[in-house]
Structures are given as C-alpha cells and as structure tokens.
Design a protein around this motif. Sequence first.
Motif, PDB file in Angstrom:
ATOM      1  N   SER A  96       0.828  -1.214   0.000  1.00  0.00           N
ATOM      2  CA  SER A  96       0.000   0.000   0.000  1.00  0.00           C
ATOM      3  C   SER A  96       0.864   1.267   0.000  1.00  0.00           C
ATOM      4  CB  SER A  96      -0.911   0.011   1.228  1.00  0.00           C
ATOM      5  OG  SER A  96      -1.614   1.234   1.302  1.00  0.00           O
ATOM      6  N   PRO A  97       0.467   2.263  -0.815  1.00  0.00           N
ATOM      7  CA  PRO A  97       1.193   3.549  -0.837  1.00  0.00           C
ATOM      8  C   PRO A  97       0.716   4.499   0.253  1.00  0.00           C
ATOM      9  CG  PRO A  97      -0.526   3.585  -2.498  1.00  0.00           C
ATOM     10  CD  PRO A  97      -0.575   2.203  -1.866  1.00  0.00           C
ATOM     11  N   LEU A  98      -0.372   4.117   0.925  1.00  0.00           N
ATOM     12  CA  LEU A  98      -0.921   5.009   1.955  1.00  0.00           C
ATOM     13  C   LEU A  98      -0.028   5.007   3.188  1.00  0.00           C
ATOM     14  CD1 LEU A  98      -4.713   4.125   1.663  1.00  0.00           C
ATOM     15  CD2 LEU A  98      -3.466   6.026   0.605  1.00  0.00           C
ATOM     16  N   PRO A  99       0.096   6.148   3.829  1.00  0.00           N
ATOM     17  CA  PRO A  99       0.964   6.274   5.001  1.00  0.00           C
ATOM     18  C   PRO A  99       0.580   5.299   6.125  1.00  0.00           C
ATOM     19  CG  PRO A  99       0.283   8.423   4.215  1.00  0.00           C
ATOM     20  CD  PRO A  99      -0.539   7.421   3.470  1.00  0.00           C
ATOM     21  N   GLY A 100       1.549   4.588   6.636  1.00  0.00           N
ATOM     22  CA  GLY A 100       1.325   3.723   7.796  1.00  0.00           C
ATOM     23  C   GLY A 100       0.813   2.330   7.486  1.00  0.00           C
ATOM     24  N   GLN A 101       0.187   2.149   6.329  1.00  0.00           N
ATOM     25  CA  GLN A 101      -0.425   0.847   6.055  1.00  0.00           C
ATOM     26  C   GLN A 101       0.622  -0.254   5.833  1.00  0.00           C
ATOM     27  OE1 GLN A 101      -3.476   0.841   3.075  1.00  0.00           O
ATOM     28  NE2 GLN A 101      -4.962   1.817   4.458  1.00  0.00           N
ATOM     29  N   ALA A 102       1.654   0.059   5.059  1.00  0.00           N
ATOM     30  CA  ALA A 102       2.691  -0.946   4.809  1.00  0.00           C
ATOM     31  C   ALA A 102       3.374  -1.354   6.106  1.00  0.00           C
ATOM     32  CB  ALA A 102       3.709  -0.404   3.813  1.00  0.00           C
ATOM     33  N   GLU A 103       3.643  -0.357   6.976  1.00  0.00           N
ATOM     34  CA  GLU A 103       4.277  -0.654   8.246  1.00  0.00           C
ATOM     35  C   GLU A 103       3.373  -1.521   9.131  1.00  0.00           C
ATOM     36  OE1 GLU A 103       4.001   2.221   6.836  1.00  0.00           O
ATOM     37  OE2 GLU A 103       6.002   3.095   6.638  1.00  0.00           O
ATOM     38  N   ALA A 105       1.009  -3.533   8.133  1.00  0.00           N
ATOM     39  CA  ALA A 105       0.913  -4.853   7.525  1.00  0.00           C
ATOM     40  C   ALA A 105       2.146  -5.696   7.838  1.00  0.00           C
ATOM     41  CB  ALA A 105       0.725  -4.731   6.015  1.00  0.00           C
ATOM     42  N   THR A 106       3.310  -5.078   7.836  1.00  0.00           N
ATOM     43  CA  THR A 106       4.549  -5.798   8.142  1.00  0.00           C
ATOM     44  C   THR A 106       4.512  -6.354   9.566  1.00  0.00           C
ATOM     45  OG1 THR A 106       5.829  -4.431   6.609  1.00  0.00           O
ATOM     46  CG2 THR A 106       7.055  -5.605   8.329  1.00  0.00           C
ATOM     47  N   VAL A 107       4.010  -5.554  10.497  1.00  0.00           N
ATOM     48  CA  VAL A 107       3.904  -6.000  11.887  1.00  0.00           C
ATOM     49  C   VAL A 107       2.932  -7.165  12.015  1.00  0.00           C
ATOM     50  CG1 VAL A 107       3.171  -5.342  14.213  1.00  0.00           C
ATOM     51  CG2 VAL A 107       4.530  -3.744  12.830  1.00  0.00           C
ATOM     52  N   LEU A 108       1.759  -7.037  11.381  1.00  0.00           N
ATOM     53  CA  LEU A 108       0.746  -8.096  11.471  1.00  0.00           C
ATOM     54  C   LEU A 108       1.207  -9.383  10.792  1.00  0.00           C
ATOM     55  CD1 LEU A 108      -2.571  -6.093  10.854  1.00  0.00           C
ATOM     56  CD2 LEU A 108      -1.571  -6.840  13.019  1.00  0.00           C
ATOM     57  N   GLU A 109       1.966  -9.235   9.714  1.00  0.00           N
ATOM     58  CA  GLU A 109       2.452 -10.428   9.017  1.00  0.00           C
ATOM     59  C   GLU A 109       3.381 -11.247   9.918  1.00  0.00           C
ATOM     60  OE1 GLU A 109       3.551 -11.119   4.490  1.00  0.00           O
ATOM     61  OE2 GLU A 109       5.222 -10.178   5.570  1.00  0.00           O
ATOM     62  N   GLU A 110       4.151 -10.567  10.755  1.00  0.00           N
ATOM     63  CA  GLU A 110       5.022 -11.277  11.689  1.00  0.00           C
ATOM     64  C   GLU A 110       4.199 -12.079  12.705  1.00  0.00           C
ATOM     65  OE1 GLU A 110       8.334 -11.684  11.636  1.00  0.00           O
ATOM     66  OE2 GLU A 110       8.136 -10.703   9.669  1.00  0.00           O
ATOM     67  N   VAL A 111       3.070 -11.509  13.113  1.00  0.00           N
ATOM     68  CA  VAL A 111       2.184 -12.223  14.037  1.00  0.00           C
ATOM     69  C   VAL A 111       1.623 -13.474  13.356  1.00  0.00           C
ATOM     70  CG1 VAL A 111       0.095 -12.085  15.423  1.00  0.00           C
ATOM     71  CG2 VAL A 111       1.582 -10.083  15.215  1.00  0.00           C
ATOM     72  N   ILE A 112       1.184 -13.317  12.119  1.00  0.00           N
ATOM     73  CA  ILE A 112       0.631 -14.447  11.361  1.00  0.00           C
ATOM     74  C   ILE A 112       1.672 -15.554  11.210  1.00  0.00           C
ATOM     75  CG2 ILE A 112      -0.223 -15.167   9.097  1.00  0.00           C
ATOM     76  CD1 ILE A 112      -1.483 -12.353   8.844  1.00  0.00           C
ATOM     77  N   ASP A 136      -4.433 -12.445  20.701  1.00  0.00           N
ATOM     78  CA  ASP A 136      -3.202 -11.656  20.651  1.00  0.00           C
ATOM     79  C   ASP A 136      -3.390 -10.411  19.794  1.00  0.00           C
ATOM     80  OD1 ASP A 136      -0.593 -10.868  20.925  1.00  0.00           O
ATOM     81  OD2 ASP A 136       0.268 -12.490  19.721  1.00  0.00           O
ATOM     82  N   LEU A 137      -3.992 -10.570  18.619  1.00  0.00           N
ATOM     83  CA  LEU A 137      -4.191  -9.439  17.709  1.00  0.00           C
ATOM     84  C   LEU A 137      -5.103  -8.385  18.318  1.00  0.00           C
ATOM     85  CD1 LEU A 137      -4.626 -11.382  14.339  1.00  0.00           C
ATOM     86  CD2 LEU A 137      -2.752  -9.807  14.915  1.00  0.00           C
ATOM     87  N   LEU A 138      -6.223  -8.827  18.881  1.00  0.00           N
ATOM     88  CA  LEU A 138      -7.199  -7.879  19.423  1.00  0.00           C
ATOM     89  C   LEU A 138      -6.704  -7.208  20.700  1.00  0.00           C
ATOM     90  CD1 LEU A 138     -10.455  -9.940  18.797  1.00  0.00           C
ATOM     91  CD2 LEU A 138      -9.710  -7.886  17.566  1.00  0.00           C
ATOM     92  N   THR A 139      -5.751  -7.833  21.387  1.00  0.00           N
ATOM     93  CA  THR A 139      -5.229  -7.274  22.640  1.00  0.00           C
ATOM     94  C   THR A 139      -4.013  -6.387  22.419  1.00  0.00           C
ATOM     95  OG1 THR A 139      -6.004  -9.225  23.858  1.00  0.00           O
ATOM     96  CG2 THR A 139      -4.332  -7.857  24.931  1.00  0.00           C
ATOM     97  N   ASN A 140      -3.106  -6.831  21.559  1.00  0.00           N
ATOM     98  CA  ASN A 140      -1.797  -6.172  21.443  1.00  0.00           C
ATOM     99  C   ASN A 140      -1.544  -5.443  20.124  1.00  0.00           C
ATOM    100  OD1 ASN A 140      -0.925  -7.232  24.039  1.00  0.00           O
ATOM    101  ND2 ASN A 140      -0.729  -9.219  23.005  1.00  0.00           N
ATOM    102  N   TYR A 141      -2.409  -5.638  19.154  1.00  0.00           N
ATOM    103  CA  TYR A 141      -2.150  -5.039  17.839  1.00  0.00           C
ATOM    104  C   TYR A 141      -3.380  -4.309  17.308  1.00  0.00           C
ATOM    105  CZ  TYR A 141       1.885  -8.084  18.151  1.00  0.00           C
ATOM    106  OH  TYR A 141       3.045  -8.708  18.571  1.00  0.00           O
ATOM    107  N   GLN A 142      -4.138  -3.715  18.219  1.00  0.00           N
ATOM    108  CA  GLN A 142      -5.348  -3.012  17.820  1.00  0.00           C
ATOM    109  C   GLN A 142      -5.037  -1.828  16.912  1.00  0.00           C
ATOM    110  OE1 GLN A 142      -8.688  -3.966  18.743  1.00  0.00           O
ATOM    111  NE2 GLN A 142      -8.912  -2.696  16.943  1.00  0.00           N
ATOM    112  N   ALA A 143      -3.938  -1.158  17.140  1.00  0.00           N
ATOM    113  CA  ALA A 143      -3.581   0.007  16.316  1.00  0.00           C
ATOM    114  C   ALA A 143      -3.340  -0.400  14.871  1.00  0.00           C
ATOM    115  CB  ALA A 143      -2.325   0.684  16.890  1.00  0.00           C
ATOM    116  N   GLN A 144      -2.626  -1.463  14.655  1.00  0.00           N
ATOM    117  CA  GLN A 144      -2.346  -1.926  13.289  1.00  0.00           C
ATOM    118  C   GLN A 144      -3.624  -2.414  12.611  1.00  0.00           C
ATOM    119  OE1 GLN A 144      -0.522  -2.746  15.960  1.00  0.00           O
ATOM    120  NE2 GLN A 144       1.471  -1.818  15.476  1.00  0.00           N
TER     121      GLN A 144
END
Length: 311
Positions: A96-103, A105-112, A136-144
């Motif tokens: 994604s070219p939108l600000p923050g989305q690529a970052e 996604a990278t964090v969430l991919e590590e969780v997956i 884990d996602l709903l508790t610790n990665y709500q911002a992403q």
Amino acid sequence: MDINARQLAALDFNYLDQSETYQYNENQLARAKGCAPIVAKLQEFITPWEQAKQRFDESYRKMTTAGQTKTNETLDGERDKLTSGFSGTVSNAKKSPLPGQAEAATVLEEVIKRYDIKTDGELEQQTMKTSQMCTDLLTNYQAQLTTLGLTAWVEALQAKNEEFNAAMTARTNSQAGYIKSELSQLRQQLITAYRNFAKMLNVVLIYEGDTAYADAVDQMNAEVRHYKQIIARKGGKVSAGSDGTGTTTPTNPSTGDQGDQGGSTTPTNPDTPDTPENPGTNPGTGGGTTTPTDPNPNPGGGGTGGTGDEG
C-alpha cells in the motif's frame, strides 16, 4: 459320545478392543458359514450371530467414519476462508502507498507467521492457534488492525472459530455417550451370540464326533491362537495349554470399551477358565459345552479360555 473330539477353544474378549472384537467375529463367522455341516446343524445360532455382527458393524461405522458432521465441515470451511483471506489482505497491504499501512501490515504479518496456522492441518491444533492469534491481535495489535480496517475481520474469525469449537465439542460429547451405551451394548450382544454358537458347536462335536467338522474347527482354533497372540503382544504372558495353543495372562488388559485404543483398565469381572469338571456351564463361555458330564471333555483341541466378558 466322543470325549476326545475337537473343541472350539475359548477366547477372553475382555482384552480385545472394539475393532479386534469385530474382526474376530467377522473371520469366525465366515469360517462357520463356509462349512456346510455346521450350517446345516447350527443355522439357528449362526443367524442371530450374523445379525449381531451387522448391528455392531453399523454402529461402529457411525462412530469411526468421517469424524465430522456436515455442520462441522461447513464451519471449518468458513473458518478457513476467513483465515486465508485475512492473511492475504495483510500481505497485499504491505504494498500500500498510503501512510502507515505498509508498516502496519509488516507487523501483522510477523504475528501471522508466528502462529503458522495451517488450514489443512489437525483441526484441534488449528482451533487452538486461531484462538490464541485472535486474542493476541485484538489485545496487542489493535492500532495496526485499525490502520488496515481489519478489526471486524479478526472478530469474525474469532467468532467462527468459537462456533466450530462448540460444534466439535457437542459432537464429541454425543459420540462419547454413544460409545458408552449403544455401541458397548451391541458389542456385548455380539460376544454373547458368538458364545452361544461356540457352546452348541462344542456340544455337537462331543455327541456326534468331529469328523464332518474337523477342517472348519481347526481353522477356527487357528484364529483363536492368532488372537491370543495379539493379547500377548499387548503385554500378556503366553504359557502352553493342554491343546498346545497357549493361554494368556495379560498384564495390561483392555475392557474393550475404549474405542480402538485398547484401554488399560483391569476388567472388573475377568474371565474364569473352564475346567474339565465344569466345561462351560459358567454364563458366557466361549469354549466349553453345556450338558456333558463326562470328565475331561476337551483334551484334544479346545484349549482354555474365559467366561463372563464385561464388554
């Protein structure tokens, strides 16, 4: 009366599991039906034996086949689509070219990757990992999740996983009750029908002689010896019996009601061997006879076995 006639040896069903009990009866029934003199003399005992085997087979198949109802299969498929879709969406968001989305996604991919959920793997493991990942996602990665608009997606996956788990638990509980009641009763009916046949066959052998039945009885006793060896391999000790077939004293017996696991509990009423003075008068005898009073009616082919299977 031929007190030296062959006898069908007894077998202790307490030490056989469900599938072994079925296969033994399947094999012995085929041998009995393949002997014309036995069929002519004992059809009234063969028929209920065969019917009991068929009823047990039908119930056993219900317990062992598929493992999932149609509902479980549907829920599992829906869960798999949500899992794959979430993973694919996160992967695409890395571009994604939108600000923050690529970052994000990278964090969430590590969780997956950390949970490594396989949709074609073991169902119980998939259910556990999905539950842990969603929490884990709903508790610790709500911002992403918020950045990528995926909070509702994870909540949907979590709900579907819980729905699948509930359906599997209900099926397992139902199956457990089924095993303990109907299947166990049908197993005991099969054993009883077989023993009724065995007792009457031994009566016929003593009073009519074994000439017309020799080949079939020898084959059936070979099957008994084979299953005694199966019992021995489970931890029993084999000692030579008067017929040379050996008797067993299992050290880790199965009650037969543990599905196919073989079990490890000691029977509450283990089989008591027949004696020459009392050849099979104990209820449930597999290898004795019912009426002869002659001493030692079973010296030539019968072996010793058990009575009173708890099933």
